[in-house]
Motif scaffolding. Structure first.
Motif, PDB file in Angstrom:
ATOM      1  N   LEU A 263      -4.396   2.234   0.140  1.00 44.64           N
ATOM      2  CA  LEU A 263      -3.119   1.611  -0.240  1.00 44.64           C
ATOM      3  C   LEU A 263      -3.028   1.439  -1.745  1.00 44.64           C
ATOM      4  N   LEU A 264      -4.174   1.032  -2.347  1.00 49.02           N
ATOM      5  CA  LEU A 264      -4.203   0.845  -3.795  1.00 49.02           C
ATOM      6  C   LEU A 264      -3.965   2.169  -4.502  1.00 49.02           C
ATOM      7  N   ALA A 265      -4.562   3.263  -3.951  1.00 51.87           N
ATOM      8  CA  ALA A 265      -4.384   4.589  -4.558  1.00 51.87           C
ATOM      9  C   ALA A 265      -2.913   5.005  -4.486  1.00 51.87           C
ATOM     10  N   LEU A 266      -2.303   4.807  -3.324  1.00 56.47           N
ATOM     11  CA  LEU A 266      -0.883   5.161  -3.184  1.00 56.47           C
ATOM     12  C   LEU A 266      -0.001   4.339  -4.123  1.00 56.47           C
ATOM     13  N   GLU A 267      -0.344   3.067  -4.263  1.00 60.00           N
ATOM     14  CA  GLU A 267       0.436   2.196  -5.160  1.00 60.00           C
ATOM     15  C   GLU A 267       0.353   2.680  -6.592  1.00 60.00           C
ATOM     16  N   SER A 268      -0.811   3.086  -7.025  1.00 61.19           N
ATOM     17  CA  SER A 268      -0.983   3.554  -8.410  1.00 61.19           C
ATOM     18  C   SER A 268      -0.230   4.848  -8.644  1.00 61.19           C
TER      19      SER A 268
ATOM     20  N   GLY B 197       4.915   4.385 -11.009  1.00 57.55           N
ATOM     21  CA  GLY B 197       5.773   4.887 -12.084  1.00 57.55           C
ATOM     22  C   GLY B 197       7.212   5.102 -11.668  1.00 57.55           C
ATOM     23  N   LEU B 198       7.485   5.066 -10.382  1.00 59.38           N
ATOM     24  CA  LEU B 198       8.873   5.228  -9.917  1.00 59.38           C
ATOM     25  C   LEU B 198       9.711   3.958 -10.112  1.00 59.38           C
ATOM     26  N   HIS B 199       9.019   2.840 -10.380  1.00 59.08           N
ATOM     27  CA  HIS B 199       9.703   1.562 -10.632  1.00 59.08           C
ATOM     28  C   HIS B 199      10.585   1.134  -9.442  1.00 59.08           C
ATOM     29  N   GLN B 200      10.044   1.357  -8.267  1.00 61.73           N
ATOM     30  CA  GLN B 200      10.738   0.928  -7.060  1.00 61.73           C
ATOM     31  C   GLN B 200       9.922  -0.175  -6.391  1.00 61.73           C
ATOM     32  N   ASN B 201      10.458  -0.712  -5.327  1.00 62.98           N
ATOM     33  CA  ASN B 201       9.805  -1.813  -4.629  1.00 62.98           C
ATOM     34  C   ASN B 201       8.839  -1.248  -3.589  1.00 62.98           C
ATOM     35  N   LEU B 202       7.518  -1.427  -3.832  1.00 62.80           N
ATOM     36  CA  LEU B 202       6.487  -0.901  -2.942  1.00 62.80           C
ATOM     37  C   LEU B 202       6.049  -2.005  -1.986  1.00 62.80           C
ATOM     38  N   VAL B 203       6.189  -1.728  -0.694  1.00 69.67           N
ATOM     39  CA  VAL B 203       5.811  -2.690   0.339  1.00 69.67           C
ATOM     40  C   VAL B 203       4.587  -2.127   1.080  1.00 69.67           C
ATOM     41  N   LYS B 204       3.456  -2.839   1.073  1.00 65.72           N
ATOM     42  CA  LYS B 204       2.187  -2.357   1.647  1.00 65.72           C
ATOM     43  C   LYS B 204       1.864  -3.137   2.915  1.00 65.72           C
ATOM     44  N   VAL B 205       1.548  -2.416   3.987  1.00 66.60           N
ATOM     45  CA  VAL B 205       1.105  -3.043   5.229  1.00 66.60           C
ATOM     46  C   VAL B 205      -0.103  -2.268   5.752  1.00 66.60           C
ATOM     47  N   ARG B 206      -0.899  -2.906   6.658  1.00 66.93           N
ATOM     48  CA  ARG B 206      -2.169  -2.306   7.082  1.00 66.93           C
ATOM     49  C   ARG B 206      -2.207  -1.970   8.568  1.00 66.93           C
TER      50      ARG B 206
ATOM     51  N   LEU C 297      -2.122  16.341   3.469  1.00 66.29           N
ATOM     52  CA  LEU C 297      -3.548  16.106   3.677  1.00 66.29           C
ATOM     53  C   LEU C 297      -4.158  15.480   2.440  1.00 66.29           C
ATOM     54  N   THR C 298      -5.128  14.618   2.669  1.00 63.21           N
ATOM     55  CA  THR C 298      -5.880  14.041   1.553  1.00 63.21           C
ATOM     56  C   THR C 298      -6.999  14.999   1.165  1.00 63.21           C
ATOM     57  N   PRO C 299      -7.419  15.008  -0.105  1.00 63.73           N
ATOM     58  CA  PRO C 299      -6.916  14.115  -1.167  1.00 63.73           C
ATOM     59  C   PRO C 299      -5.508  14.518  -1.591  1.00 63.73           C
ATOM     60  N   VAL C 300      -4.728  13.490  -1.916  1.00 62.09           N
ATOM     61  CA  VAL C 300      -3.323  13.676  -2.289  1.00 62.09           C
ATOM     62  C   VAL C 300      -3.239  14.057  -3.760  1.00 62.09           C
ATOM     63  N   ILE C 301      -2.393  15.022  -4.052  1.00 60.73           N
ATOM     64  CA  ILE C 301      -2.119  15.377  -5.446  1.00 60.73           C
ATOM     65  C   ILE C 301      -0.997  14.463  -5.928  1.00 60.73           C
ATOM     66  N   PRO C 302      -1.276  13.574  -6.874  1.00 62.95           N
ATOM     67  CA  PRO C 302      -0.305  12.532  -7.284  1.00 62.95           C
ATOM     68  C   PRO C 302       1.062  13.079  -7.660  1.00 62.95           C
ATOM     69  N   GLU C 303       1.093  14.143  -8.468  1.00 64.23           N
ATOM     70  CA  GLU C 303       2.383  14.634  -8.942  1.00 64.23           C
ATOM     71  C   GLU C 303       3.253  15.110  -7.784  1.00 64.23           C
TER      72      GLU C 303
END
Length: 720
Positions: free
Chosen positions: A30-35, A39-48, A120-126
């Motif tokens: 979740l932390l990786a996805l958040e990082s 940069g999109l400056h949107q509202n990120l909502v994380k659940v598990r 598929l992971t690993p995810v390419i950020p761009e």
């Protein structure tokens, strides 16, 4: 590919923000996805978990959902299936993220659940950021369109509300103006004409107001047309009788409800209009009409017919509502007219009744007074005759007193009328109350002595001077003392005066007579109120007149009694003044013979009065020529000069005015009116005829002799 949303300027509205749901059971992922997406400056909502994701979806909409496939409990595919079951989230983009490289199985299952991508992971950020940015942009544009649509809808609603408010304001303003116009006239027909002019052109090109008569027939009472020249045509419209109920206005009268036809063609004209009237209706060119009931006092009294002549015009509910409101205001105005007219009729009836009462009282006074004059005149003549035996002096006095009493009763009736109409006039001057009390006592003394009543008088007031009409104030004291004597069979009467509070004096008359019961005590000052006390005679007017006279002198009068058989006490309170009365002039000798042989023309149609006055005046040394009517008096006035005209007012062949003018023109003659009519208007009438004095029958011989003596002195001095 990267996405950088444009930041708003200071004056722009802050842009919409999208929400992105990140679902993974591992915090590090979740932390990786958040990082990556920060940069999109949107509202990120994380659940598990899947359950937690479903709860978040109940609260808000998301631009895109990043969903891990392998999670304990609900896995990604099961969670996606549940998301798609909800109407609100069935189209939300879902991107699966998985570490399992079973491409064919997993990918096909993910797309079958409506996923838009499978990474598929690993995810390419761009790549992830670019894909998410596309869905964010799509969401924001969709939301922007929704917002614009809502704003547009709100704008349309506001415009509609504003238009409705303006329309409502215009209607209320029109109705307020209509209320003013309709209430401006108190004439029935004018009010209906005003109503027709209000309808045109606001609701119609022309209008007709109809009334129903008592037989149920319609009658036109008012018309109005946008073109006034066409009103002549409108007035030619024939109205149906009771057996022709097809007329629209008649339908309204029968049902009490509006009758509308928004299309007037030949078929409608043929249905509603008799054949002989159809050319006239075609000339007017109606295209639509509406008739609404006109009510007054809760009943349908007619109708208002409104007619359009423009093609396509029609009457809608708003028009009928406005016409109904207008009819309601017209009903209020008509009620006001009816109320005014009924009030006016009632006032006229009351005035006519009052005038009839005054005429009756005046005639009654004349008829009652006239026979008394010769009686008084002969009594005076007999009293002056030294050859009348002393044994007849007392009977003559009894006759005189009773004749004067009858005259007093007549005066009571007239005084009550004068007080009630506000025509009682006072000739006020400073007088000594004690002197007036003594005079009143002397008048009543024969009655006191006849009943053997003991009289106690204690006039102790140190300031006995008041501003008053002496004759009227003496009348007050005479009435009060006379009442005390009348209702006291034995015992005593006490008359006292004393200083009162606030510069007043208090006059008290107390008797030991029959007293007054509690129920009657509150009504003793009402006219004609006597109850059991009425057995003593009289009209029951004395105290009513006395109270009015006291109040005209700014005083108060009260009556108290401890009950029947315990006597009564009358208290009169008057304001005192510091002035003293002027010294009284010496009275002229009562029976002084006339000097210089004053020439008198006597015009009197009552034979006994004419004869007795002629005899009395001649005995006093006057030269008298008498006439029984105006014609004879005019003949005498044409041939002789007279110093004085002595005339009745109620004569069989006219008024004495021409006689007065004729004798005055010849010799500047003084006129003295003798009449049984003693109302204020009678006195004013005699002055209008030219008379200088007005004496009411039975004639006060003493006052008549004073006037004659004064005229004789003026004649001798050449002052006429």
């Amino acid at each position: 590919m990267s996405y950088h949303p444009r930041m708003p300027t200071a004056v722009e509205e802050a842009p919409l923000t999208a929400s992105i749901l990140l679902v993974d059971d591992r915090p590090d992922k979740l932390l990786a996805l958040e990082s990556i997406l920060d940069g999109l400056h949107q509202n990120l909502v994380k659940v598990r978990s899947g359950d937690e994701a479903l709860r978040k979806l109940l609260a808000r909409d998301f631009a895109v959902i990043l969903l891990d496939v392998n999670m304990p409990g609900l896995d990604g595919f099961e969670t996606a299936a549940l998301i798609r079951q909800r109407k609100r989230s069935e189209a939300t983009p879902i991107i699966f993220i998985s570490a399992i490289n079973d491409t064919e199985t997993h990918v096909s299952r993910g797309y079958s659940l409506g996923a838009v991508d499978y990474i598929l992971t690993p995810v390419i950020p761009e790549i992830l950021r670019a894909k998410v940015a596309v869905f964010v942009d799509l969401f924001l544009k969709t939301e922007q369109i929704k917002r614009q649509a809502e704003e547009h809808m709100q704008l349309l609603q506001e415009q509609a509300a504003r238009a409705q408010a303006e329309k409502e304001g215009e209607r209320m303003s029109f109705l307020a103006e209509a209320g003013n116009v309709l209430s401006a006239s108190l004439d029935y027909d004018q009010t209906l004409r005003n109503l027709a002019r209000l309808v045109v052109p606001r609701l119609a090109e022309f209008c007709l107001i109809d009334r129903i008569d008592e037989e149920g027939n319609l009658h036109q009472v008012a018309v109005a047309h946008r073109d006034p020249a066409q009103e002549t045509v409108l007035r030619q419209i024939r109205y149906p009788q009771v057996n022709e109920p097809g007329h629209g206005a008649y339908k309204v009268y029968q049902s009490g409800k509006p009758y509308v036809r928004n299309r007037v063609d030949e078929a409608v004209i043929g249905e509603l209009v008799p054949e002989e009237d159809r050319p006239l209706i075609r000339l007017l060119g109606p295209t639509a009409f509406a008739a609404v009931p006109l009510r007054a006092r809760g009943e349908v009294i007619g109708s208002i017919t409104m007619v359009h002549t423009a093609q396509g015009a029609s009457y809608q509910d708003d028009d009928l509502w406005l016409a109904g409101e207008l009819a309601q205001r017209a009903a209020i105005a008509l009620d006001n007219v009816e109320l005014y007219q009924s009030t006016k009729r009632a006032r006229e009836d009351a005035e006519a009744a009052n005038q009839a009462k005054d005429r009756f009282l005046a005639m009654l006074s004349h008829e009652l007074r006239t026979p008394l004059t010769p009686v008084i005149t002969h009594l005076v003549k007999l009293s002056d005759d030294e050859e009348v035996p002393d044994s007849l002096r007392h009977p003559l006095e009894v006759i005189r007193r009773n004749v004067e009493l009858e005259a007093r009763l007549i005066d009571d009736l007239l005084d009550l009328t004068r007080v009630g109409s506000g025509k009682m006039h006072l000739e006020a001057k400073v007088v000594d109350v004690h002197e007036l009390l003594r005079n009143a006592i002397e008048i009543c003394r024969p009655d006191l002595e006849a009943k053997g009543l003991h009289l106690d008088v204690d006039l102790a007031a140190k300031e006995p001077h008041v501003k008053a009409d002496p004759a009227r104030l003496q009348q007050v004291f005479w009435n009060v003392i006379k009442n005390a004597v009348k209702f006291t069979a034995k015992g005593s009467i006490t008359v006292t005066s004393a200083g009162g509070p606030d510069s007043t004096m208090v006059i008290t008359v107390q008797d030991t007579g029959i007293g007054i019961g509690e129920k009657i005590l509150s009504r003793v000052f009402q006219p004609f109120e006597q109850a059991e006390r009425g057995t003593q005679g009289g009209l029951g007017l004395g105290l009513a007149i006395t109270k009015s006279l006291v109040e005209l002198h700014s005083g108060e009068i009260n009556v108290t009694s401890d009950g029947e058989g315990r006597g009564a006490t009358v208290t009169v309170t008057l304001p005192v003044v510091a002035e003293k009365p002027n010294a009284a002039t010496h009275a002229r000798p009562a029976k002084k013979p006339a000097e210089a042989g004053l020439r008198i023309l006597l015009l009197e149609d009552h034979p006994d009065t004419n004869e007795s006055l002629t005899l009395l005046l001649e005995l006093r040394g006057y030269r008298v020529s008498s006439a029984m009517n105006v014609t004879a008096a005019l003949e005498l006035a044409s041939n002789e000069d007279f110093d004085l005209l002595l005339s009745d007012l109620g004569l069989p062949d006219g008024s004495p005015e021409p006689v007065m003018k004729k004798v005055a023109a010849r010799n500047g003659t003084v006129g003295v009116a003798l009449s049984g009519f003693g109302m204020e208007k009678d006195i004013e009438m005699s002055r209008g005829f030219g008379f200088s004095h007005h004496l009411v029958k039975p004639v006060d011989v003493g006052r008549l002799m004073e006037i004659l003596e004064q005229c004789g002195e003026e004649a001798r001095a050449g002052c006429r």
